[in-house]
Design a protein around this motif. Sequence first.
Motif, PDB file in Angstrom:
ATOM      1  N   VAL A  15       0.782  -1.231   0.000  1.00  0.00           N
ATOM      2  CA  VAL A  15       0.000   0.000   0.000  1.00  0.00           C
ATOM      3  C   VAL A  15       0.820   1.290   0.000  1.00  0.00           C
ATOM      4  O   VAL A  15       0.636   2.132  -0.837  1.00  0.00           O
ATOM      5  CB  VAL A  15      -1.018   0.024   1.168  1.00  0.00           C
ATOM      6  CG1 VAL A  15      -1.860   1.283   1.121  1.00  0.00           C
ATOM      7  CG2 VAL A  15      -1.880  -1.214   1.184  1.00  0.00           C
ATOM      8  N   SER A  16       1.702   1.461   0.976  1.00  0.00           N
ATOM      9  CA  SER A  16       2.437   2.719   1.085  1.00  0.00           C
ATOM     10  C   SER A  16       3.768   2.508   1.798  1.00  0.00           C
ATOM     11  O   SER A  16       4.010   1.469   2.415  1.00  0.00           O
ATOM     12  CB  SER A  16       1.615   3.753   1.854  1.00  0.00           C
ATOM     13  OG  SER A  16       1.580   3.418   3.232  1.00  0.00           O
ATOM     14  N   LEU A  17       4.609   3.534   1.727  1.00  0.00           N
ATOM     15  CA  LEU A  17       5.874   3.484   2.450  1.00  0.00           C
ATOM     16  C   LEU A  17       5.655   3.512   3.957  1.00  0.00           C
ATOM     17  O   LEU A  17       6.502   3.064   4.709  1.00  0.00           O
ATOM     18  CB  LEU A  17       6.780   4.646   2.017  1.00  0.00           C
ATOM     19  CG  LEU A  17       7.270   4.614   0.578  1.00  0.00           C
ATOM     20  CD1 LEU A  17       8.180   5.793   0.298  1.00  0.00           C
ATOM     21  CD2 LEU A  17       7.972   3.300   0.253  1.00  0.00           C
ATOM     22  N   TYR A  18       4.499   4.016   4.407  1.00  0.00           N
ATOM     23  CA  TYR A  18       4.169   3.953   5.835  1.00  0.00           C
ATOM     24  C   TYR A  18       4.128   2.495   6.287  1.00  0.00           C
ATOM     25  O   TYR A  18       4.684   2.130   7.320  1.00  0.00           O
ATOM     26  CB  TYR A  18       2.806   4.587   6.139  1.00  0.00           C
ATOM     27  CG  TYR A  18       2.693   6.059   5.844  1.00  0.00           C
ATOM     28  CD1 TYR A  18       3.449   6.994   6.551  1.00  0.00           C
ATOM     29  CD2 TYR A  18       1.818   6.523   4.872  1.00  0.00           C
ATOM     30  CE1 TYR A  18       3.330   8.347   6.288  1.00  0.00           C
ATOM     31  CE2 TYR A  18       1.690   7.874   4.601  1.00  0.00           C
ATOM     32  CZ  TYR A  18       2.452   8.777   5.313  1.00  0.00           C
ATOM     33  OH  TYR A  18       2.335  10.111   5.048  1.00  0.00           O
ATOM     34  N   TRP A  28      10.023   8.446   5.235  1.00  0.00           N
ATOM     35  CA  TRP A  28      10.818   9.413   4.487  1.00  0.00           C
ATOM     36  C   TRP A  28      12.245   8.923   4.249  1.00  0.00           C
ATOM     37  O   TRP A  28      12.853   9.262   3.236  1.00  0.00           O
ATOM     38  CB  TRP A  28      10.820  10.774   5.190  1.00  0.00           C
ATOM     39  CG  TRP A  28      11.419  10.729   6.566  1.00  0.00           C
ATOM     40  CD1 TRP A  28      10.755  10.468   7.741  1.00  0.00           C
ATOM     41  CD2 TRP A  28      12.784  10.913   6.910  1.00  0.00           C
ATOM     42  NE1 TRP A  28      11.635  10.480   8.795  1.00  0.00           N
ATOM     43  CE2 TRP A  28      12.896  10.754   8.313  1.00  0.00           C
ATOM     44  CE3 TRP A  28      13.931  11.197   6.184  1.00  0.00           C
ATOM     45  CZ2 TRP A  28      14.098  10.861   8.991  1.00  0.00           C
ATOM     46  CZ3 TRP A  28      15.131  11.303   6.875  1.00  0.00           C
ATOM     47  CH2 TRP A  28      15.205  11.150   8.256  1.00  0.00           C
ATOM     48  N   ARG A  29      12.780   8.111   5.155  1.00  0.00           N
ATOM     49  CA  ARG A  29      14.128   7.572   4.969  1.00  0.00           C
ATOM     50  C   ARG A  29      14.160   6.626   3.770  1.00  0.00           C
ATOM     51  O   ARG A  29      15.108   6.628   2.986  1.00  0.00           O
ATOM     52  CB  ARG A  29      14.593   6.863   6.234  1.00  0.00           C
ATOM     53  CG  ARG A  29      14.738   7.815   7.415  1.00  0.00           C
ATOM     54  CD  ARG A  29      15.195   7.102   8.682  1.00  0.00           C
ATOM     55  NE  ARG A  29      16.509   6.530   8.469  1.00  0.00           N
ATOM     56  CZ  ARG A  29      16.905   5.356   8.996  1.00  0.00           C
ATOM     57  NH1 ARG A  29      16.095   4.650   9.756  1.00  0.00           N
ATOM     58  NH2 ARG A  29      18.115   4.905   8.754  1.00  0.00           N
ATOM     59  N   ILE A  30      13.106   5.812   3.641  1.00  0.00           N
ATOM     60  CA  ILE A  30      12.997   4.909   2.494  1.00  0.00           C
ATOM     61  C   ILE A  30      12.820   5.729   1.219  1.00  0.00           C
ATOM     62  O   ILE A  30      13.460   5.462   0.203  1.00  0.00           O
ATOM     63  CB  ILE A  30      11.822   3.925   2.667  1.00  0.00           C
ATOM     64  CG1 ILE A  30      12.014   3.080   3.924  1.00  0.00           C
ATOM     65  CG2 ILE A  30      11.666   3.045   1.428  1.00  0.00           C
ATOM     66  CD1 ILE A  30      10.794   2.265   4.322  1.00  0.00           C
ATOM     67  N   PRO A  89      16.865   1.596   4.417  1.00  0.00           N
ATOM     68  CA  PRO A  89      17.964   1.996   5.279  1.00  0.00           C
ATOM     69  C   PRO A  89      18.082   0.999   6.429  1.00  0.00           C
ATOM     70  O   PRO A  89      17.158   0.222   6.691  1.00  0.00           O
ATOM     71  CB  PRO A  89      17.523   3.365   5.796  1.00  0.00           C
ATOM     72  CG  PRO A  89      16.034   3.307   5.772  1.00  0.00           C
ATOM     73  CD  PRO A  89      15.689   2.431   4.593  1.00  0.00           C
ATOM     74  N   THR A  90      19.190   1.040   7.113  1.00  0.00           N
ATOM     75  CA  THR A  90      19.330   0.191   8.285  1.00  0.00           C
ATOM     76  C   THR A  90      18.443   0.733   9.400  1.00  0.00           C
ATOM     77  O   THR A  90      18.147   1.931   9.440  1.00  0.00           O
ATOM     78  CB  THR A  90      20.786   0.150   8.776  1.00  0.00           C
ATOM     79  OG1 THR A  90      21.223   1.478   9.031  1.00  0.00           O
ATOM     80  CG2 THR A  90      21.696  -0.493   7.744  1.00  0.00           C
ATOM     81  N   GLY A 140       9.087  10.868  13.032  1.00  0.00           N
ATOM     82  CA  GLY A 140       8.563  12.006  12.288  1.00  0.00           C
ATOM     83  C   GLY A 140       9.405  12.382  11.096  1.00  0.00           C
ATOM     84  O   GLY A 140      10.448  11.815  10.831  1.00  0.00           O
ATOM     85  N   VAL A 141       8.927  13.370  10.391  1.00  0.00           N
ATOM     86  CA  VAL A 141       9.580  13.855   9.193  1.00  0.00           C
ATOM     87  C   VAL A 141      10.476  15.029   9.588  1.00  0.00           C
ATOM     88  O   VAL A 141      10.063  15.920  10.299  1.00  0.00           O
ATOM     89  CB  VAL A 141       8.533  14.300   8.157  1.00  0.00           C
ATOM     90  CG1 VAL A 141       9.177  14.834   6.905  1.00  0.00           C
ATOM     91  CG2 VAL A 141       7.592  13.151   7.831  1.00  0.00           C
ATOM     92  N   PRO A 142      11.725  15.040   9.111  1.00  0.00           N
ATOM     93  CA  PRO A 142      12.624  16.105   9.493  1.00  0.00           C
ATOM     94  C   PRO A 142      12.104  17.479   9.043  1.00  0.00           C
ATOM     95  O   PRO A 142      11.567  17.610   7.961  1.00  0.00           O
ATOM     96  CB  PRO A 142      13.940  15.773   8.780  1.00  0.00           C
ATOM     97  CG  PRO A 142      13.633  14.704   7.823  1.00  0.00           C
ATOM     98  CD  PRO A 142      12.319  14.112   8.173  1.00  0.00           C
TER      99      PRO A 142
END
Length: 69
Positions: free
Chosen positions: A12-15, A29-31, A54-55, A63-65
């Motif tokens: 579905v999503s990166l979430y 957001w890292r992905i 990412p590791t 959260g998002v930076p």
Amino acid sequence: MATTIRVTAADVSLYHVAAARLGDATQWWRIAQLNGMADPDLSGCATPVMLVLPTVDPSQDSGVPGVAS
């Protein structure tokens, strides 16, 4: 070390990917950054999609930076 995974429409999503693989949905957001993506929605992608993950980094804040709650 980064890992590459294969995702399908069921993800579905990166979430969802971040929650399952990194233990924190807000780390989507890292992905996205690693894969040159801006949108967490995977519905517009032809599946399957190969993503670099990412590791897991427990020092990352949730959260998002740059976005304050």
